[in-house]
Write a protein that holds these residues in place. Structure first.
Motif, PDB file in Angstrom:
ATOM      1  N   ASP A 166       0.718  -1.018  -0.258  1.00 45.57           N
ATOM      2  CA  ASP A 166       0.056  -0.034  -0.175  1.00 45.57           C
ATOM      3  C   ASP A 166       0.659   1.162   0.052  1.00 45.57           C
ATOM      4  OD1 ASP A 166      -1.866   1.846   0.483  1.00 45.57           O
ATOM      5  OD2 ASP A 166      -2.979   0.941   1.994  1.00 45.57           O
ATOM      6  N   ILE A 167       1.163   1.715  -1.176  1.00 38.41           N
ATOM      7  CA  ILE A 167       1.848   2.827  -1.180  1.00 38.41           C
ATOM      8  C   ILE A 167       1.478   4.076  -0.680  1.00 38.41           C
ATOM      9  CG2 ILE A 167       3.210   2.017  -3.389  1.00 38.41           C
ATOM     10  CD1 ILE A 167       1.344   4.148  -5.017  1.00 38.41           C
ATOM     11  N   GLN A 168       0.233   4.214  -0.197  1.00 34.89           N
ATOM     12  CA  GLN A 168      -0.196   5.275   0.657  1.00 34.89           C
ATOM     13  C   GLN A 168       0.163   5.222   2.034  1.00 34.89           C
ATOM     14  OE1 GLN A 168      -1.649   7.756  -1.290  1.00 34.89           O
ATOM     15  NE2 GLN A 168      -1.115   6.331  -3.254  1.00 34.89           N
ATOM     16  N   LYS A 169       0.659   4.177   2.506  1.00 35.54           N
ATOM     17  CA  LYS A 169       0.975   4.051   3.889  1.00 35.54           C
ATOM     18  C   LYS A 169       2.596   3.929   4.085  1.00 35.54           C
ATOM     19  CE  LYS A 169      -3.239   1.587   5.374  1.00 35.54           C
ATOM     20  NZ  LYS A 169      -3.635   0.276   5.846  1.00 35.54           N
ATOM     21  N   PRO A 170       3.174   4.389   5.118  1.00 36.97           N
ATOM     22  CA  PRO A 170       4.680   4.088   5.384  1.00 36.97           C
ATOM     23  C   PRO A 170       5.091   2.784   4.997  1.00 36.97           C
ATOM     24  CG  PRO A 170       3.570   5.166   7.242  1.00 36.97           C
ATOM     25  CD  PRO A 170       2.352   4.547   6.596  1.00 36.97           C
ATOM     26  N   TRP A 171       6.448   3.105   4.144  1.00 33.27           N
ATOM     27  CA  TRP A 171       7.168   1.763   3.912  1.00 33.27           C
ATOM     28  C   TRP A 171       8.445   2.160   3.631  1.00 33.27           C
ATOM     29  CZ3 TRP A 171      10.307   2.521  -0.555  1.00 33.27           C
ATOM     30  CH2 TRP A 171       9.849   3.493  -1.383  1.00 33.27           C
ATOM     31  N   LEU A 172       9.356   1.186   4.211  1.00 33.14           N
ATOM     32  CA  LEU A 172      10.953   1.438   4.038  1.00 33.14           C
ATOM     33  C   LEU A 172      11.489   0.184   3.257  1.00 33.14           C
ATOM     34  CD1 LEU A 172      12.336  -0.429   6.393  1.00 33.14           C
ATOM     35  CD2 LEU A 172      11.575   1.246   8.013  1.00 33.14           C
ATOM     36  N   VAL A 173      12.796   0.539   3.153  1.00 33.93           N
ATOM     37  CA  VAL A 173      13.577  -0.671   2.426  1.00 33.93           C
ATOM     38  C   VAL A 173      14.682  -1.385   3.336  1.00 33.93           C
ATOM     39  CG1 VAL A 173      15.463  -1.160   0.590  1.00 33.93           C
ATOM     40  CG2 VAL A 173      13.411   0.325  -0.051  1.00 33.93           C
ATOM     41  N   MET A 174      14.620  -2.503   3.379  1.00 35.53           N
ATOM     42  CA  MET A 174      15.837  -3.388   3.849  1.00 35.53           C
ATOM     43  C   MET A 174      16.235  -4.233   2.911  1.00 35.53           C
ATOM     44  SD  MET A 174      14.609  -4.719   7.752  1.00 35.53           S
ATOM     45  CE  MET A 174      14.208  -3.351   8.763  1.00 35.53           C
ATOM     46  N   HIS A 175      17.882  -4.131   2.738  1.00 37.39           N
ATOM     47  CA  HIS A 175      18.432  -4.673   1.557  1.00 37.39           C
ATOM     48  C   HIS A 175      19.474  -5.568   2.160  1.00 37.39           C
ATOM     49  CE1 HIS A 175      20.024  -4.955  -2.457  1.00 37.39           C
ATOM     50  NE2 HIS A 175      21.180  -4.785  -2.124  1.00 37.39           N
ATOM     51  N   PRO A 176      19.320  -6.926   2.176  1.00 38.59           N
ATOM     52  CA  PRO A 176      20.130  -7.990   3.026  1.00 38.59           C
ATOM     53  C   PRO A 176      21.192  -8.521   1.935  1.00 38.59           C
ATOM     54  CG  PRO A 176      18.191  -9.068   2.386  1.00 38.59           C
ATOM     55  CD  PRO A 176      17.694  -7.623   2.121  1.00 38.59           C
TER      56      PRO A 176
ATOM     57  N   LEU B  71      13.353   3.507  -6.574  1.00 40.52           N
ATOM     58  CA  LEU B  71      12.834   3.031  -5.391  1.00 40.52           C
ATOM     59  C   LEU B  71      13.434   3.712  -4.102  1.00 40.52           C
ATOM     60  CD1 LEU B  71      10.535   1.025  -3.982  1.00 40.52           C
ATOM     61  CD2 LEU B  71      12.479  -0.649  -4.113  1.00 40.52           C
ATOM     62  N   ILE B  72      14.872   3.316  -4.171  1.00 36.24           N
ATOM     63  CA  ILE B  72      15.718   3.837  -3.062  1.00 36.24           C
ATOM     64  C   ILE B  72      15.499   5.366  -2.854  1.00 36.24           C
ATOM     65  CG2 ILE B  72      18.095   4.127  -2.573  1.00 36.24           C
ATOM     66  CD1 ILE B  72      17.068   1.296  -2.241  1.00 36.24           C
ATOM     67  N   ALA B  73      15.300   6.000  -4.367  1.00 37.09           N
ATOM     68  CA  ALA B  73      15.385   7.460  -4.121  1.00 37.09           C
ATOM     69  C   ALA B  73      14.058   7.845  -3.383  1.00 37.09           C
ATOM     70  CB  ALA B  73      15.409   8.153  -5.468  1.00 37.09           C
ATOM     71  N   GLN B  74      12.825   7.038  -3.494  1.00 38.62           N
ATOM     72  CA  GLN B  74      11.602   7.358  -2.952  1.00 38.62           C
ATOM     73  C   GLN B  74      11.502   6.855  -1.456  1.00 38.62           C
ATOM     74  OE1 GLN B  74       8.850   8.974  -4.233  1.00 38.62           O
ATOM     75  NE2 GLN B  74      10.257   9.674  -6.046  1.00 38.62           N
ATOM     76  N   ALA B  75      12.405   6.194  -0.991  1.00 38.00           N
ATOM     77  CA  ALA B  75      12.459   5.465   0.340  1.00 38.00           C
ATOM     78  C   ALA B  75      12.459   6.570   1.411  1.00 38.00           C
ATOM     79  CB  ALA B  75      13.249   4.452   0.402  1.00 38.00           C
ATOM     80  N   PRO B  76      11.805   6.477   2.574  1.00 38.46           N
ATOM     81  CA  PRO B  76      12.268   7.437   3.535  1.00 38.46           C
ATOM     82  C   PRO B  76      13.439   7.245   4.449  1.00 38.46           C
ATOM     83  CG  PRO B  76      10.519   5.943   4.284  1.00 38.46           C
ATOM     84  CD  PRO B  76      10.689   5.652   2.626  1.00 38.46           C
ATOM     85  N   VAL B  77      13.947   5.817   4.234  1.00 39.25           N
ATOM     86  CA  VAL B  77      15.208   5.363   4.900  1.00 39.25           C
ATOM     87  C   VAL B  77      15.442   4.122   4.348  1.00 39.25           C
ATOM     88  CG1 VAL B  77      13.799   4.436   6.770  1.00 39.25           C
ATOM     89  CG2 VAL B  77      16.280   5.050   6.925  1.00 39.25           C
ATOM     90  N   VAL B  78      16.650   3.698   4.068  1.00 34.46           N
ATOM     91  CA  VAL B  78      17.043   2.409   3.522  1.00 34.46           C
ATOM     92  C   VAL B  78      17.755   1.760   4.866  1.00 34.46           C
ATOM     93  CG1 VAL B  78      18.550   1.070   1.914  1.00 34.46           C
ATOM     94  CG2 VAL B  78      17.083   3.116   1.168  1.00 34.46           C
ATOM     95  N   VAL B  79      17.830   0.493   4.986  1.00 28.56           N
ATOM     96  CA  VAL B  79      18.488  -0.351   5.946  1.00 28.56           C
ATOM     97  C   VAL B  79      19.303  -1.402   5.080  1.00 28.56           C
ATOM     98  CG1 VAL B  79      18.756  -1.670   7.742  1.00 28.56           C
ATOM     99  CG2 VAL B  79      16.978  -0.020   7.670  1.00 28.56           C
TER     100      VAL B  79
END
Length: 374
Positions: free
Chosen positions: A188-198, A265-273
């Protein structure tokens, strides 16, 4: 300094990974702006994709040299062919960029055999005729600089400078199609999301799957984020395994995006882990706040000029490099055991980066110089 002011066609050789090339972009900008030069980059197949998105680069030559760890190694005939290709281009100068643990001379030899008249690189031993512009390499025995600063200092030795030292990446407007793919995957792109890159290329820099899952669960339950596990196509199974452990509110999106879409996607993320890999440098180039799980291998590659939190941990002895230069750094700089960060450490770092005002966010990067004895 020889006559670099007249150099209008410059070959820049960065034959390793995507993140390495991204960290070289400020130095490429310095060369291009100072000399008003056309910049051609010779790089590996692993970095060629991102090279097309770097505005300072006018032309890309893709070649996997056999003395750098790549997915495909070139044979003797291919080396001869690329030398002939370089010779035909009639470059005015060549700059070889390296990390301090690499021997530059095999790469410099390509430029030498191609007859490129001016050749610049760091080197520990005297290269004699192989380099016309030799910068003695003091790293890592006397100093250690961030890779970006190392590269900027190299080109500064021939008079190339830039006021803009940020990493460079120019992306097309791909967010609508990226958003559509996310929605098709249930996000749901209207709700908060973040990226985790393992995903990471070397096992010694891995962070355990169960810890990723625990951190993702906490991000969902405590911070209210949806968590997207990203990665390449070859990392889909790993991402699926972690997502299965993490459960509701998490999504496996590994292998779903082209490189340009992934960078969007990375550019749009509020934070990346992320673990210490090219994703961290894409985030820096797009000014995306980053939490990096940083295995203590090469200290030069922390996030550059971007809000960040660096959570370091030691590499197990059995997994450490046998490269004598890297072993020296481990003995004298990483000589105490640093435990792996836990899920609570990751959540605290994410919380700090996303809740603080941008002006107050910590920026952790090795812009200065570390000195240590031997």
């Amino acid at each position: 300094m020889n006559n670099w002011l007249n150099c209008k066609k410059i070959l820049c050789i960065r034959p390793d990974n995507m993140g390495d090339l991204l960290m070289t972009t400020p130095a490429l900008r310095a060369l291009k702006q100072t000399f008003n030069a056309q910049i051609t980059v010779l790089t590996s197949s692993m970095a060629a994709g991102i090279a097309s998105m770097i505005p300072e680069i006018d032309e890309v030559i893709t070649f996997d040299v056999p003395w750098v760890k790549t997915s495909t190694a070139s044979g003797q005939e291919a080396v001869t062919a690329v030398v002939n290709q370089l010779k035909q281009q009639q470059f005015d100068a060549a700059v070889t960029f390296t990390v301090y643990s690499q021997n530059p001379l095999p790469t410099v030899m390509l430029a030498y055999l191609a007859g490129i008249p001016l050749r610049l690189a760091y080197c520990r031993e005297n290269p004699y005729q192989l380099l016309t512009n030799w910068v003695p390499d003091k790293e890592p025995y006397d100093i250690i600089r961030h890779q970006v600063r190392r590269d900027l200092d190299l080109v500064a030795s021939v008079g190339a400078f830039t006021e803009d030292e940020r990493l460079s990446l120019q992306l097309p407007d791909l967010w609508p199609q990226v958003a559509q793919k996310l929605q098709q995957l249930g996000v749901d792109i209207q709700k908060p999301w973040l990226v985790m890159h393992p995903g990471v290329s070397e096992p010694k820099r891995e962070y355990p799957q169960e810890r990723w899952a625990e951190a993702a669960q906490k991000a969902v339950n405590e911070l209210g984020y949806q968590v997207l596990f990203t990665g390449s196509g070859s990392e889909q199974a790993m991402a699926a395994s972690i997502q299965g452990l993490a459960g509701v509110g998490t999504f496996n999106v590994a292998g779903q995006f082209k490189l340009s879409e992934f960078a969007t996607l990375i550019a749009q993320a509020p934070v990346v882990v992320s673990v210490n890999t090219g994703t961290v440098h894409i985030a820096a180039a797009t000014n995306t706040p980053t939490v990096v799980l940083y295995a203590l291998t090469n200290p030069q590659h922390t996030p550059w000029m971007v809000p960040s939190q660096v959570l370091s941990y030691s590499v197990p002895p059995q997994a450490q490099s046998k490269n004598e230069v890297i072993m020296h750094v481990s003995r004298y700089l990483n000589n105490t055991i640093t435990e792996m960060p836990c899920a609570d450490d990751i959540i605290a770092a994410v919380n700090a980066l996303t809740r603080r005002n941008a002006a107050e966010q910590p920026v952790i990067n090795l812009t200065g110089i570390k000195h240590f004895g031997v």
